[in-house]
Design an enzyme around this catalytic site. Sequence first.
Site, PDB file in Angstrom:
ATOM      1  N   ASP A   7      17.327 -47.786  50.569  1.00 40.48           N
ATOM      2  CA  ASP A   7      16.497 -48.065  51.744  1.00 40.48           C
ATOM      3  C   ASP A   7      16.215 -46.755  52.481  1.00 40.48           C
ATOM      4  OD1 ASP A   7      15.267 -49.059  53.985  1.00 40.48           O
ATOM      5  OD2 ASP A   7      16.955 -50.280  54.664  1.00 40.48           O
ATOM      6  N   GLU A 104      11.985 -50.019  50.426  1.00 40.02           N
ATOM      7  CA  GLU A 104      13.234 -50.489  49.845  1.00 40.02           C
ATOM      8  C   GLU A 104      13.038 -50.848  48.376  1.00 40.02           C
ATOM      9  OE1 GLU A 104      15.353 -53.464  52.207  1.00 40.02           O
ATOM     10  OE2 GLU A 104      13.913 -53.137  53.833  1.00 40.02           O
TER      11      GLU A 104
END
Length: 422
Positions: A7, A104
């Site tokens: 992320d 992500e």
Amino acid sequence: MVILHSDFNNFYASVERKLFPELAGKPVAVCGDPELRHGIVLAKSEEAKARGVKTGDVIWEAKRKCPGLIVRPARFSEYARYSRAGREIYARFTDQIEPFGMDECWLDVTRSSVFGSGEEIAERIRAAVKAELGLTVSVGVSFNKVFAKLASDLKKPDAVTVVDRQNFREKIFPLPVTDLLYVGRATAQRLQKVGIATIGALAAADPRFLSDYLGKWGATLSAYARGEDASPVRAAGEREPLKQVGNSLTYFEDIYRIRDVKRLIYVLSESVASRQRAAGLGKADTVHLWVRDKEMQNYSWQKKVRPTALCGEIAEAAFSLFRERYTARRAVRGLGVTVSGFDHGVEQLSFESLGGGYDKKARAEEAVERIRQKHGYASLQRGIVFEDRAALGLDVRHERPAGLSVGEPAAGDLPEGDTKDE
């Protein structure tokens, strides 16, 4: 399985700082168009977050919380470029990469032991992103996708966190149930009504009770909480068969008039019908409506319809749901229209379809779409859309909309809370 979830930290704001190094160490927010005074915060730096700035704040609200806030316009092409560069780094270690939004990704590194353990691969990714892109990532390492994502959230920024079969109860169970993937506010509120406030409490609850209480989704969340997610990371280019097609918009300011709601439901339904036809899914027998009010409360409903791929029928079904079910008496901030239950071109004949009425409407919509493909989306519009200039050029099928203005409430408009037609 060995699954990573990578992320990017404060992605949009971090890219802005990379592009403009003078922003380093300053509170930054990436927003919608501030010149129109309709901007909301799409992303913020750690400095802005520390001063209370939240995603979804309107610009004036964010600046009140953080007087020195630097507002930057969104540059999605740049964010996409850095997103692709990140995935190129991930691809050095595995071809099993599944994006989850622009910033992500899940990675299955089960067969990547030549590069080291899951934790070692995560550290190598973290170091490469920092060295080559000038950005940071937080990487979760676990034995399934749900826990890998939870792990990536546990320590930020610029960190690697391992949640394994030995420590997941200690690290995951005390977390609030809202931290679990796919547990939204409404589901969390329902769970709290029966005393389930943490992931551990959800894991301990009787799965049969959860299925009765929340439907099929209850059993899924129960399995997620216990670490029993077995969903695979889908390789690049691999796609799950489409079960629904939809589109949604979050607006830059509140919508007070039901006429505006109807107009924008039509804009969304144009996109949905176009995508449905392009995907060759046939007709859909269920229309879903999602509404977000000005307090950021979410609502969703659905209804069965005669099988259709027509914008007009989808929009009318969605609008009827709004009229019948939305009773919050608060201004609207977001809308979404989705269809499901596709027949994939295999349908039962009805007297209505034999009469040719449906086919005539379908040919008209297909003709409109061909004209738009040749001359641009704005070349043909429904009459209702002409009431709002901001909606005229909005092709929500092909653009990434950050929001849409519907104007300030003017004299003669309905006050907040009223949802009657004019």
